[in-house]
Design an enzyme around this catalytic site. Structure first.
Site, mmCIF file in Angstrom:
data_model
loop_
_atom_site.group_PDB
_atom_site.id
_atom_site.type_symbol
_atom_site.label_atom_id
_atom_site.label_comp_id
_atom_site.label_asym_id
_atom_site.label_seq_id
_atom_site.Cartn_x
_atom_site.Cartn_y
_atom_site.Cartn_z
ATOM 1 N N ASN A 9 14.955 20.394 -27.742
ATOM 2 C CA ASN A 9 16.186 20.393 -28.209
ATOM 3 C C ASN A 9 16.580 19.315 -29.299
ATOM 4 O OD1 ASN A 9 18.810 20.541 -27.874
ATOM 5 N ND2 ASN A 9 19.026 19.698 -25.958
ATOM 6 N N TRP A 10 16.730 20.000 -30.331
ATOM 7 C CA TRP A 10 17.277 19.262 -31.631
ATOM 8 C C TRP A 10 18.620 18.723 -31.482
ATOM 9 C CZ3 TRP A 10 14.573 20.068 -36.770
ATOM 10 C CH2 TRP A 10 13.174 19.812 -36.736
ATOM 11 N N LYS A 11 19.432 19.524 -30.787
ATOM 12 C CA LYS A 11 20.890 19.176 -30.625
ATOM 13 C C LYS A 11 21.389 19.081 -32.073
ATOM 14 C CE LYS A 11 19.720 16.580 -26.612
ATOM 15 N NZ LYS A 11 19.975 15.339 -25.625
ATOM 16 N N HIS A 96 23.244 23.328 -20.986
ATOM 17 C CA HIS A 96 23.080 21.740 -20.962
ATOM 18 C C HIS A 96 24.330 21.045 -20.924
ATOM 19 C CE1 HIS A 96 21.780 18.442 -23.192
ATOM 20 N NE2 HIS A 96 20.661 18.723 -23.139
ATOM 21 N N GLU A 98 25.275 18.281 -21.963
ATOM 22 C CA GLU A 98 26.163 18.047 -22.962
ATOM 23 C C GLU A 98 27.260 19.121 -23.268
ATOM 24 O OE1 GLU A 98 23.315 16.918 -25.951
ATOM 25 O OE2 GLU A 98 22.950 15.269 -24.704
ATOM 26 N N GLU A 166 17.558 18.460 -15.853
ATOM 27 C CA GLU A 166 17.652 17.229 -16.504
ATOM 28 C C GLU A 166 18.937 16.325 -15.777
ATOM 29 O OE1 GLU A 166 16.616 18.072 -21.046
ATOM 30 O OE2 GLU A 166 18.687 19.003 -20.542
ATOM 31 N N GLY A 172 18.789 10.829 -23.107
ATOM 32 C CA GLY A 172 19.043 9.838 -24.233
ATOM 33 C C GLY A 172 19.236 8.387 -23.905
ATOM 34 N N SER A 212 14.782 11.769 -21.653
ATOM 35 C CA SER A 212 13.863 10.455 -21.764
ATOM 36 C C SER A 212 12.368 10.674 -21.981
ATOM 37 C CB SER A 212 14.210 9.334 -20.980
ATOM 38 O OG SER A 212 15.890 8.843 -21.426
ATOM 39 N N GLY A 233 14.476 15.860 -25.913
ATOM 40 C CA GLY A 233 15.708 15.766 -26.902
ATOM 41 C C GLY A 233 15.167 14.812 -28.111
ATOM 42 N N GLY A 234 15.651 13.637 -27.972
ATOM 43 C CA GLY A 234 15.268 12.861 -29.050
ATOM 44 C C GLY A 234 13.771 12.804 -29.627
HETATM 45 P P1 PGA Z 1 16.245 13.211 -24.493
HETATM 46 O O1 PGA Z 1 17.250 14.664 -24.240
HETATM 47 O O2 PGA Z 1 15.070 13.697 -24.321
HETATM 48 O O3 PGA Z 1 16.832 12.657 -25.716
HETATM 49 O O4 PGA Z 1 16.607 12.089 -23.366
HETATM 50 C C1 PGA Z 1 16.749 15.609 -23.481
HETATM 51 C C2 PGA Z 1 17.836 16.837 -23.334
HETATM 52 O O5 PGA Z 1 19.016 16.630 -23.473
HETATM 53 O O6 PGA Z 1 17.498 17.910 -23.401
#
Ligand code: PGA
Length: 252
Positions: A9-11, A96, A98, A166, A172, A212, A233-234
């Site tokens: 997930n590149w956000k 998600h 967010e 998640e 993050g 994470s 994500g990251g």
């Molecule tokens: P993260 O994000 O790996 O940076 O913790 C995961 C996500 O939000 O899908």
């Protein structure tokens, strides 16, 4: 029997030059890895068409991070599932945390978006997860069960639906649940799905862990009962990190 999948997930990250990372992922997706794990990359909307064209013919799938429930209409700035499919996307992340937090998305809205994904022929990756307060209050499982019930439409099947657990506090932050906490929630999700869709169908759904995930913790976190891969994500932004997670998970 469930084929593992590692999804990135590149956000809100990535410009046109980022196609170089996709190229590296495709190069590193060697047959030994492809034999064991599916890869999905979800860049921002602006890159989907270019990424999908570049990935055509490779086994790397391209997806989106959100969609509108309606197929078209007066919704300035929104993108429909049909538009995503038309751009070459094969999947879409919905619900998600967010988006639930930043845009106030309810379970009802997430369910409508999931239905839109199915209507457009996309795989929906539906995200659920508790906040730190909810976990500390002992409500993690009940919160996840409630989100799952409200966000997953009737008629869902394992071909079109993937669940991502998640925990909000792990996204993050570098913090992760223990493997036994992950196993507990994933087991609970599996039970809910089996109760609703039948034992056989319930066993077929892929349930991803996200929050994470890194190459260093992938093996511990992901080689847990009822964990069928990761939503990253990251660490999905760099091809080497992303492939490192997929390789560690696949044990190669
Ligand atoms: P993260 O994000 O790996 O940076 O913790 C995961 C996500 O939000 O899908």
């Amino acid at each position: 029997m469930r084929r593992p999948i590692v999804a990135g997930n590149w956000k809100m990250n990535g410009l046109s030059a980022s196609i170089a990372e996709l190229d590296l992922v495709m190069k590193g997706y060697v047959p030994a890895l492809a034999a064991r794990v599916d890869l999905l990359i979800c860049p921002p909307f602006t890159l989907i068409e270019e990424f999908a064209a570049a990935a055509a013919g490779s086994k790397v799938m391209i997806g989106a991070q959100d969609c509108h429930p309606k197929p078209s209409g007066a919704h300035t700035g929104d993108i429909s599932a049909e538009m995503l499919a038309d751009s070459g996307a094969e999947a879409v992340i919905v619900g998600h945390s967010e988006r639930r937090a930043d845009h106030g998305e309810s379970d009802d809205l997430v369910r409508a978006k999931t239905e839109a994904a199915f209507r457009a022929g996309l795989i929906a990756v539906v995200c659920v997860g508790e906040t730190l307060g909810e976990r500390e209050g002992g409500q993690a499982l009940s919160v996840v069960a409630r989100q799952l019930k409200g966000s997953v439409p009737d008629g869902a099947d394992a071909e079109r639906l993937i669940i991502a657990y998640e925990p909000v506090w792990a996204i993050g932050t570098g913090k992760t649940p223990t493997a036994s906490d992950v196993a507990e929630i994933h087991g609970g999700i599996r039970r809910e799905l089996s109760a609703r869709f039948g034992e056989q169908a319930g066993q077929a759904f892929r349930i991803l862990y996200g929050g994470s995930v890194k190459a260093e913790n992938a093996k511990t976190l992901l080689q847990t009962p009822d964990v069928d891969g990761a939503l990253v994500g990251g660490a999905s932004l760099k091809a080497s990190d992303f492939l490192g997670i997929a390789s560690a998970y696949a044990g190669i």
